[in-house]
Design a protein around this motif. Structure first.
Motif, short mmCIF file in Angstrom:
data_model
loop_
_atom_site.label_atom_id
_atom_site.label_comp_id
_atom_site.label_asym_id
_atom_site.label_seq_id
_atom_site.Cartn_x
_atom_site.Cartn_y
_atom_site.Cartn_z
N PHE A 285 11.59 5.50 1.34
CA PHE A 285 11.13 6.84 1.66
C PHE A 285 9.63 6.92 1.88
CE2 PHE A 285 14.71 6.70 -1.22
CZ PHE A 285 15.66 7.40 -0.51
N GLY A 286 8.96 5.79 1.83
CA GLY A 286 7.53 5.76 1.99
C GLY A 286 6.89 4.78 1.02
N THR A 287 5.56 4.81 0.95
CA THR A 287 4.83 3.87 0.12
C THR A 287 4.11 4.58 -1.01
OG1 THR A 287 4.49 2.42 2.03
CG2 THR A 287 3.07 2.06 0.12
N PHE A 288 4.31 4.11 -2.22
CA PHE A 288 3.56 4.56 -3.37
C PHE A 288 2.47 3.52 -3.65
CE2 PHE A 288 7.84 6.25 -3.88
CZ PHE A 288 7.60 7.58 -4.18
N TYR A 289 1.47 3.90 -4.43
CA TYR A 289 0.41 2.98 -4.81
C TYR A 289 0.16 3.11 -6.32
CZ TYR A 289 -0.67 2.61 0.17
OH TYR A 289 -0.59 2.37 1.52
#
Length: 442
Positions: free
Chosen positions: A83-87
């Motif tokens: 669903f996307g990129t976390f950091y």
């Protein structure tokens, strides 16, 4: 109006289902977990900073909060999801970008509830498992982090598409799924319909009463709370929540699938308590070496745990008592297909893994009885053959050289033949891998 609200709530739940990285749940036996937390290594009990350092390693904080070339705990590690990129965030005591203005209460609330002084956390930070941590352990972690060098490194905001970027929607996900019940490895179903290991202070599959050992309870705390193993090794429901009916039975969140680590699943692949302890301590055992997401777990976390804690983890994961490791099964397969696979093996694999699958010390692990080869699902075996495995340094002077990927060298048919030869000859598994299965994983 009610129907509209129900639809809206469903959309929000779908949005927050993106937050896959850490949707663990909490233990239902607070007293046992608190006692297990207190049973930590005595050598660090008199030194809060030493205890905090140990707990930070046991919780594998560096994996998400320290990049390969960055300052310790300054964040920036990419956490990819569908669903996307976390950091990973900055958790140094820097006042502008880190947790320098946090109190011990603030850290405990973040670990327990996923709420910071300024925002609601996405469960990419596994507060869903960390909420089992004792307050004493949380405070020791806080003391250690606040003693680190502040790093003025700005945080990266998650890169998520709509509706997953609606952070407030996490409140609805928490409302539905953040509970005080953790999927328990001892209650995982085995193929015969019984639980696969000994439940705490209950009855065995045969109905015999018993009390869980101190090692089992300590291991439960290490595995479920600090190690948050369920986050990768438990399958998830359609909203991203852990499937409590299948604890630690394996899940495919990334390119490399996390295998079944229930007592039955480990025993089926030949694991013993001694071998599991060796694997956690060194990354290498007779069943193979750590690779994929498990390599940094050993590299950054489990190699630093005490012998007693490694024994406790192994006791919990394998069950108390542990089931006997299963011998390799004799497999009947098409002779022509196996001969074709053997020819591929001798051409591209035997130089490192040995003509009889025996492996070479400090070069390549054995294929004979290899845990990946013994998995009923050939997914990880196929991915390893396609992608290869980089060179890896393990504790001490142990090292395994890089394994090249064969995606461009071998066809789908050849790789399927090779997989079937390995599975039938060295893994006791059916020779049922097809060229289409390989193609799907390219």
């Amino acid at each position: 109006m009610r129907r509209s609200m129900n639809v809206y709530r469903a959309l929000l739940l779908l949005g927050t289902a993106a937050l896959l990285s850490a949707c663990g749940q909490h233990d239902d036996s607070a007293a046992a977990m608190q006692a297990a937390a207190a049973a930590g290594p005595q050598s660090t009990a008199a030194d809060p900073l030493a205890r905090g350092r140990y707990l930070v390693k046991a919780a594998d904080c560096a994996a998400c909060h320290t990049t390969a070339d960055g300052a310790p705990f300054a964040g920036g590690v990419k956490l990819a999801s569908p669903f996307g990129t976390f950091y990973g965030t900055n958790i140094t005591p820097d006042k502008d970008h880190g947790i320098g203005d946090w109190s011990a209460d603030d850290l405990y609330k973040a670990l327990h509830d996923g709420v910071t002084p300024t925002k609601q956390l996405y469960p990419a930070m596994p507060y869903t498992s960390y909420r089992q941590l004792s307050r004493a352990d949380s405070d020791a972690i806080y003391a250690y982090l606040m003693a680190q060098k502040p790093a003025a490194v700005a945080n990266h905001e998650p890169e998520l598409s709509f509706p997953f970027n609606m952070r407030f929607g996490v409140r609805f996900w928490d409302w539905m799924f953040l509970t005080d019940t953790l999927p328990d490895a001892s209650k995982a179903p085995s193929p015969n319909g019984t639980s696969s290991g000994a439940p705490s202070n209950g009855t065995s599959p045969k109905g015999t009463s018993f009390a869980a050992s101190a090692d089992w309870n300590r291991g439960r705390y290490l595995v479920n709370a600090l190690g948050h193993c369920a986050e990768c090794h438990t399958p998830r429901g359609k909203f991203g929540q852990l499937d409590g009916a299948k604890p630690l039975t394996g899940a495919a969140l990334g390119r490399i699938a996390a295998p079944d680590i229930t007592p039955h699943g480990l025993a089926a692949r030949g694991w013993t308590a001694a071998d599991l302890q060796t694997f956690f301590a060194t990354g290498i055992a007779p069943q193979g070496s750590a690779f994929g997401e498990m390599y940094p777990v050993v590299h950054l976390s489990t190699q630093y745990l005490t012998h007693d804690d490694l024994r406790a983890m192994s006791t919990y994961l394998l069950g108390d008592p542990a089931p006997a490791p299963q011998p390799l099964q004799s497999i009947s397969a098409d002779a022509a297909q196996l001969e074709a696979g053997r020819n591929v093996y001798l051409a591209v694999c035997a130089g490192c893994h040995g003509p009889g699958g025996e492996g070479k010390p400090h070069v390549a692990v054995p294929m004979h009885a290899n845990s990946t080869v013994r998995q009923s699902d050939a997914h990880n075996l196929i991915v390893a053959m396609l992608d290869g495995i980089g060179a890896q340094d393990f504790p001490g002077l142990e090292r395994m050289q890089d394994m090249p990927g064969f995606a461009t060298q071998l066809s789908d048919t050849e790789l399927a033949q090779l997989a079937n030869y390995l599975r039938a000859t060295y893994g006791g598994q059916s020779a049922d891998v097809t060229a289409d299965a390989v193609k799907a994983l390219r």
